[in-house]
Design a protein around this motif. Structure first.
Motif, PDB file in Angstrom:
ATOM      1  N   LYS A  54      -3.750   4.414  -2.674  1.00 24.44           N
ATOM      2  CA  LYS A  54      -3.877   3.148  -3.369  1.00 24.44           C
ATOM      3  C   LYS A  54      -2.629   2.320  -3.118  1.00 24.44           C
ATOM      4  O   LYS A  54      -1.509   2.832  -3.205  1.00 24.44           O
ATOM      5  CB  LYS A  54      -4.057   3.385  -4.875  1.00 24.44           C
ATOM      6  CG  LYS A  54      -4.248   2.129  -5.697  1.00 24.44           C
ATOM      7  CD  LYS A  54      -4.496   2.478  -7.148  1.00 24.44           C
ATOM      8  CE  LYS A  54      -4.750   1.229  -7.986  1.00 24.44           C
ATOM      9  NZ  LYS A  54      -5.024   1.572  -9.412  1.00 24.44           N
ATOM     10  N   SER A  55      -2.828   1.036  -2.795  1.00 22.18           N
ATOM     11  CA  SER A  55      -1.698   0.137  -2.547  1.00 22.18           C
ATOM     12  C   SER A  55      -1.340  -0.610  -3.821  1.00 22.18           C
ATOM     13  O   SER A  55      -2.210  -1.022  -4.588  1.00 22.18           O
ATOM     14  CB  SER A  55      -2.040  -0.870  -1.442  1.00 22.18           C
ATOM     15  OG  SER A  55      -2.252  -0.217  -0.217  1.00 22.18           O
ATOM     16  N   THR A  56      -0.050  -0.778  -4.043  1.00 23.10           N
ATOM     17  CA  THR A  56       0.419  -1.583  -5.170  1.00 23.10           C
ATOM     18  C   THR A  56       1.580  -2.442  -4.702  1.00 23.10           C
ATOM     19  O   THR A  56       2.268  -2.104  -3.729  1.00 23.10           O
ATOM     20  CB  THR A  56       0.860  -0.685  -6.345  1.00 23.10           C
ATOM     21  OG1 THR A  56       1.168  -1.504  -7.472  1.00 23.10           O
ATOM     22  CG2 THR A  56       2.072   0.145  -5.986  1.00 23.10           C
ATOM     23  N   VAL A  57       1.786  -3.569  -5.366  1.00 29.09           N
ATOM     24  CA  VAL A  57       2.868  -4.484  -5.011  1.00 29.09           C
ATOM     25  C   VAL A  57       4.034  -4.250  -5.961  1.00 29.09           C
ATOM     26  O   VAL A  57       3.880  -4.300  -7.188  1.00 29.09           O
ATOM     27  CB  VAL A  57       2.406  -5.956  -5.094  1.00 29.09           C
ATOM     28  CG1 VAL A  57       3.559  -6.896  -4.736  1.00 29.09           C
ATOM     29  CG2 VAL A  57       1.218  -6.187  -4.168  1.00 29.09           C
ATOM     30  N   VAL A  58       5.220  -3.979  -5.385  1.00 24.24           N
ATOM     31  CA  VAL A  58       6.418  -3.735  -6.202  1.00 24.24           C
ATOM     32  C   VAL A  58       7.139  -5.043  -6.469  1.00 24.24           C
ATOM     33  O   VAL A  58       6.719  -6.117  -6.022  1.00 24.24           O
ATOM     34  CB  VAL A  58       7.336  -2.715  -5.500  1.00 24.24           C
ATOM     35  CG1 VAL A  58       6.650  -1.362  -5.409  1.00 24.24           C
ATOM     36  CG2 VAL A  58       7.726  -3.190  -4.112  1.00 24.24           C
ATOM     37  N   ASN A  59       8.243  -4.979  -7.188  1.00 22.45           N
ATOM     38  CA  ASN A  59       8.944  -6.182  -7.660  1.00 22.45           C
ATOM     39  C   ASN A  59       9.382  -7.120  -6.549  1.00 22.45           C
ATOM     40  O   ASN A  59       9.376  -8.344  -6.709  1.00 22.45           O
ATOM     41  CB  ASN A  59      10.166  -5.784  -8.508  1.00 22.45           C
ATOM     42  CG  ASN A  59       9.764  -5.112  -9.803  1.00 22.45           C
ATOM     43  OD1 ASN A  59       8.670  -5.351 -10.311  1.00 22.45           O
ATOM     44  ND2 ASN A  59      10.644  -4.254 -10.333  1.00 22.45           N
ATOM     45  N   ALA A  62       6.879  -6.280  -1.807  1.00 27.11           N
ATOM     46  CA  ALA A  62       6.419  -5.352  -0.774  1.00 27.11           C
ATOM     47  C   ALA A  62       5.289  -4.477  -1.304  1.00 27.11           C
ATOM     48  O   ALA A  62       5.140  -4.273  -2.509  1.00 27.11           O
ATOM     49  CB  ALA A  62       7.587  -4.485  -0.303  1.00 27.11           C
ATOM     50  N   LYS A  63       4.489  -3.953  -0.368  1.00 26.98           N
ATOM     51  CA  LYS A  63       3.396  -3.055  -0.739  1.00 26.98           C
ATOM     52  C   LYS A  63       3.864  -1.609  -0.678  1.00 26.98           C
ATOM     53  O   LYS A  63       4.604  -1.213   0.215  1.00 26.98           O
ATOM     54  CB  LYS A  63       2.201  -3.250   0.195  1.00 26.98           C
ATOM     55  CG  LYS A  63       1.421  -4.523  -0.053  1.00 26.98           C
ATOM     56  CD  LYS A  63       0.163  -4.576   0.791  1.00 26.98           C
ATOM     57  CE  LYS A  63      -0.662  -5.818   0.473  1.00 26.98           C
ATOM     58  NZ  LYS A  63      -1.903  -5.872   1.271  1.00 26.98           N
ATOM     59  N   ARG A  64       3.402  -0.837  -1.647  1.00 25.14           N
ATOM     60  CA  ARG A  64       3.767   0.573  -1.706  1.00 25.14           C
ATOM     61  C   ARG A  64       2.503   1.414  -1.811  1.00 25.14           C
ATOM     62  O   ARG A  64       1.589   1.085  -2.570  1.00 25.14           O
ATOM     63  CB  ARG A  64       4.654   0.825  -2.928  1.00 25.14           C
ATOM     64  CG  ARG A  64       5.096   2.274  -3.096  1.00 25.14           C
ATOM     65  CD  ARG A  64       5.850   2.429  -4.389  1.00 25.14           C
ATOM     66  NE  ARG A  64       6.122   3.824  -4.697  1.00 25.14           N
ATOM     67  CZ  ARG A  64       6.526   4.270  -5.877  1.00 25.14           C
ATOM     68  NH1 ARG A  64       6.691   3.409  -6.869  1.00 25.14           N
ATOM     69  NH2 ARG A  64       6.764   5.563  -6.073  1.00 25.14           N
ATOM     70  N   GLU A  65       2.440   2.490  -1.017  1.00 25.72           N
ATOM     71  CA  GLU A  65       1.288   3.379  -1.026  1.00 25.72           C
ATOM     72  C   GLU A  65       1.477   4.451  -2.102  1.00 25.72           C
ATOM     73  O   GLU A  65       2.533   5.092  -2.180  1.00 25.72           O
ATOM     74  CB  GLU A  65       1.119   4.061   0.338  1.00 25.72           C
ATOM     75  CG  GLU A  65       0.692   3.114   1.449  1.00 25.72           C
ATOM     76  CD  GLU A  65      -0.753   2.661   1.295  1.00 25.72           C
ATOM     77  OE1 GLU A  65      -1.587   3.483   0.880  1.00 25.72           O
ATOM     78  OE2 GLU A  65      -1.030   1.499   1.584  1.00 25.72           O
TER      79      GLU A  65
END
Length: 239
Positions: A54-59, A62-65
């Motif tokens: 699942k991809s999420t956007v950090v502060n 950037a995208k983080r898996e």
């Protein structure tokens, strides 16, 4: 009904939800990885859940898996009960209602109809793409006799290639299958064509108005030649 969890359908036509979404909804205090290790041992991977990313956007944008899991509704309901919380009861009732609607006979029929529609659409596309090849193959497979160039042009045109007898004769001369030099051999098969058995020459005689016996030579496309030229026009549109 308010959407508490995003539900998707997997390849096995099962409703599944994100383990992380359920984890967030239940307001679990401990880390996600610990919650998984404490609760997933009683479930079977690839039956009750599957591992996904699942991809999420950090502060910083950037995208983080992230490690995630796709849970079946049955497993999600059990996890809600195992939380022993009021929020768990709310989510379990929500999942029960989702399951009820999914298993409603009218919904089952609707899904089945949609699947049939998709399958019919796919088959129509495949049949449309294969139809010219099938028609060409059928036409040639039953051809045991030689035919005139004009008849070959009709076969090709009936299967979607815009060409007539005159244009086909021109093409055959330009590509050195028929002799283009004016004279007695004009439109006769070239040596190249004869060696490959693409043509044969049909001779006929008749008596003209002056009482003279005249012999005419007509090029005819053999069964092998029909197969050759049909494949040529079907697979090489630059022809």
């Amino acid at each position: 009904m308010e959407e508490l969890l995003k539900v998707t359908v997997n390849r096995s036509n099962q409703q599944v939800i994100s383990a992380r979404d359920l984890y967030d909804g239940l307001n679990i205090a401990r880390r996600f990885s610990l919650w998984v290790s404490d609760n997933f041992d009683d479930f079977e991977e690839n039956a009750d859940f599957t591992t996904v990313r699942k991809s999420t956007v950090v502060n910083n944008g950037a995208k983080r898996e992230l490690q995630d899991y796709a849970l079946t509704i049955s497993m999600a309901k059990e996890l809600c009960m195992m939380s022993h919380s009021e929020q768990g009861k709310v989510y379990r009732r929500y999942l029960i209602e989702l399951e009820r609607k999914w298993n409603d006979p009218a919904e089952i029929v609707k899904r089945g109809y949609a699947i049939l529609q998709d399958e019919n659409s796919r088959l129509k596309i495949e049949n449309t793409q294969m139809q010219p090849k099938a028609l060409f193959a059928d036409a040639v497979s039953v051809s045991h006799t030689s035919i005139l160039v004009g008849d070959l042009a009709k076969m090709i045109k009936q299967n979607g290639v815009d060409i007539g007898a005159r244009r086909l004769f021109n093409w055959l001369r330009e590509h050195h299958y028929l002799i283009s030099r004016k004279g007695a051999d004009y439109n006769s098969p070239t040596q190249y064509s004869m060696e490959r058995e693409l043509f044969e020459i049909k001779e006929s005689t008749h008596i003209n108005s002056d009482g003279v016996t005249v012999t005419t030579k007509t090029p005819k496309v053999t069964g092998k030649g029909q197969q050759y030229f049909i494949n040529k026009f079907l697979n090489d549109q630059s022809a």
